[in-house]
Structures are given as structure tokens and as C-alpha cells.
Design a protein around this motif. Structure first.
Motif, short mmCIF file in Angstrom:
data_model
loop_
_atom_site.label_atom_id
_atom_site.label_comp_id
_atom_site.label_asym_id
_atom_site.label_seq_id
_atom_site.Cartn_x
_atom_site.Cartn_y
_atom_site.Cartn_z
N ALA A 210 0.85 -1.19 0.00
CA ALA A 210 0.00 0.00 0.00
C ALA A 210 0.88 1.24 0.00
CB ALA A 210 -0.92 0.01 1.21
N GLY A 211 0.86 1.98 -1.10
CA GLY A 211 1.60 3.22 -1.18
C GLY A 211 0.67 4.41 -1.05
N ASP A 212 1.04 5.51 -1.68
CA ASP A 212 0.21 6.72 -1.62
C ASP A 212 -0.98 6.65 -2.57
OD1 ASP A 212 1.93 7.81 0.25
OD2 ASP A 212 3.19 8.77 -1.27
N GLY A 213 -0.89 5.78 -3.57
CA GLY A 213 -1.97 5.64 -4.54
C GLY A 213 -2.67 4.31 -4.40
N ARG A 214 -2.84 3.63 -5.53
CA ARG A 214 -3.53 2.34 -5.52
C ARG A 214 -2.68 1.27 -4.86
NH1 ARG A 214 -6.08 0.69 -11.16
NH2 ARG A 214 -6.77 -0.97 -9.76
N VAL A 215 -3.37 0.28 -4.30
CA VAL A 215 -2.66 -0.86 -3.73
C VAL A 215 -2.02 -1.66 -4.86
CG1 VAL A 215 -2.92 -3.01 -2.43
CG2 VAL A 215 -4.23 -0.97 -1.78
N SER A 216 -0.77 -2.07 -4.67
CA SER A 216 -0.08 -2.88 -5.65
C SER A 216 0.48 -4.11 -4.93
CB SER A 216 1.04 -2.09 -6.34
OG SER A 216 2.00 -1.67 -5.38
N PHE A 217 1.44 -4.78 -5.52
CA PHE A 217 2.04 -5.93 -4.86
C PHE A 217 3.54 -5.94 -5.10
CE2 PHE A 217 1.00 -7.70 -9.05
CZ PHE A 217 2.19 -8.31 -9.39
N ASP A 218 4.21 -6.64 -4.23
CA ASP A 218 5.63 -6.90 -4.39
C ASP A 218 5.81 -8.41 -4.26
OD1 ASP A 218 8.29 -6.55 -4.74
OD2 ASP A 218 8.69 -5.72 -2.74
N ARG A 219 6.97 -8.89 -4.68
CA ARG A 219 7.23 -10.31 -4.57
C ARG A 219 8.54 -10.54 -3.82
NH1 ARG A 219 7.25 -15.01 -9.36
NH2 ARG A 219 7.17 -16.77 -7.88
N MET A 220 8.43 -11.28 -2.75
CA MET A 220 9.60 -11.65 -1.95
C MET A 220 10.15 -12.95 -2.50
SD MET A 220 9.44 -9.36 0.70
CE MET A 220 10.33 -10.17 2.02
N ARG A 221 11.41 -12.98 -2.81
CA ARG A 221 12.03 -14.20 -3.32
C ARG A 221 13.11 -14.67 -2.36
NH1 ARG A 221 10.94 -15.48 -8.67
NH2 ARG A 221 9.92 -13.87 -9.90
N ASP A 222 13.25 -15.99 -2.26
CA ASP A 222 14.27 -16.56 -1.39
C ASP A 222 15.66 -16.22 -1.92
OD1 ASP A 222 12.28 -17.64 0.12
OD2 ASP A 222 12.30 -19.57 -0.93
#
Length: 222
Positions: A210-222
Motif C-alpha cells: 500500500a503506497g500513496d496511490g492504488r494498492v499494488s504488490f511486491d514479490r519476496m524471493r528466497d
């Protein structure tokens, strides 16, 4: 309405979700498409449907399936020809990438609890349109109705219904309108999904951001 309504679920295990190729590799797209299919089949069964896969190649799943490697429109129309829909034998067509579909939303496609359906006069065709003008789910009772999935198929299906004199009921449902094709659609699954598709994304490292605008996503990788 029969106790259980047949539902056709088109699925392409050999070329799934190509528009997600910038986010998922081919093996991941196959796994994710399979997880969405699992959710759709479970929701259909819980809503009183008897699902059957319409697939481009055998899947080995514990569900009846018809293998047809033709494009979507002729393959679905061949299934409608074989089924012979009518008032007492409707056939639903539900896309396999409706990761937010719930039994309650699909019950609305059946007409359960909808105004007018208890009076014994349900619509000849129920349509759940997609957000981009496509057709995400149909329930067909009219013997002459056939599909055309090219372009803005929702409008095409309205025209087909008018041409054959079929009555239409639109199912306005966010959960049935959300087909997962693009990168931003994954946000919707993370926000509102509660089944195998969301679990797959979480296990693959996807997280809402959740940033200042629309909700987006990130991906955590091992």
C-alpha cells in the motif's frame, strides 16, 4: 430449476495466462492457472452445479472432461449442440480464471433467490459480464443460443439473444466480473481471494503493498 445444473468450464493447460508472462514463468503460470481452476470447480459444486472441463488436453483431474483443441467459440458451441439446452436442462459456461468466484455469486447465475425466478419464468440467458466487455459466465436455457467470444463478447451475446428472441438477465457481480488476466488482477486475488489461488500467490512470495496511490504488490524471493 434442476437440483444440479451442468456447467462447462473451458481450460487450456497447455497455454495458460500468457498475458502474465512478465510476472510468472511458464511453469508458474501453469500452477497458478491450476489453482484458479481448483477454486472455480469448488465454488461451482458448492453452488449446485455439476462441472465438466472443456479442455485442450486431458488434465487427469477428478472431474468429467471433454477434450477439444479448437478455439473457444466453436468448442463451446459444439458442447451446446451436444447438450441441447432448454428450460429444464440449462447449461452454464463459466471461465476457469474467476479466482474470486464464490458459491453465493454463482448461485445468482443459477437464479437462486433472484427476483422473478421463483415465479417459474427465469430468463432464457443469464450473463455475467467481465470488466473489459467479455463474458465471464453464462447460463443458457434457450435451445438456439450460441456463443461468440471474439472481442466485446458481452455485447455480441446481447445481440445474439435479441436476434433469437431470448430474454436476458444480467448478473452484476464483482466476483464474477473479475477474470485474472493481467498483472494488476493479482492484486484483486490477494485482496479478496480466499482459496487455492490466493494461497498459491502467498506461497510464491506475493505481498500487498500500500503506497500513496492504488494498492499494488511486491514479490519476496528466497
Amino acid at each position: 430449476m434442476p437440483d444440479r445444473v451442468d456447467a462447462l468450464v473451458p481450460f487450456s493447460p497447455d497455454r495458460p495466462k500468457t498475458r502474465l508472462s512478465d510476472t510468472l514463468d511458464p511453469a508458474e503460470r501453469r500452477e497458478f492457472a491450476g489453482a484458479m481452476l481448483t477454486d472455480v470447480l469448488a465454488a461451482l459444486r458448492a453452488a449446485g452445479f455439476a462441472p465438466r472441463l472443456l479442455t485442450t488436453e486431458a488434465t487427469g483431474r477428478d472431474v468429467p472432461e471433454t477434450v477439444d483443441d479448437r478455439p473457444l467459440t466453436p468448442a463451446v458451441n459444439a458442447a451446446l449442440d451436444a447438450h441441447g439446452p432448454g428450460p429444464g436442462s440449462p447449461l452454464a459456461v463459466v471461465m476457469a480464471d474467476l479466482a474470486l468466484a464464490t458459491p453465493r455469486a454463482l448461485a445468482r447465475l443459477r437464479g437462486d433467490g433472484e427476483a422473478g425466478t421463483d415465479a417459474g419464468d427465469p430468463a432464457d440467458v443469464a450473463i455475467a459480464p467481465g470488466r473489459g466487455g467479455g463474458t465471464n459466465a453464462l447460463l443458457v436455457r434457450h435451445p438456439a443460443f450460441r456463443v461468440d467470444y471474439h472481442g466485446a463478447s458481452y455485447l455480441d451475446h446481447l445481440r445474439v439473444a435479441r436476434r433469437i428472441g431470448a430474454s436476458v438477465r444480467e448478473v452484476d457481480s464483482r466476483r464474477l466480473a473479475t477474470d485474472v488476466d493481467e498483472r494488476e488482477d493479482l492484486v484483486e486475488v490477494l485482496l479478496a481471494g480466499d482459496g487455492a489461488a490466493r494461497d498459491w500467490l502467498v506461497d510464491a512470495g506475493f505481498r500487498l503493498e500500500a503506497g500513496d496511490g492504488r494498492v499494488s504488490f511486491d514479490r519476496m524471493r528466497d
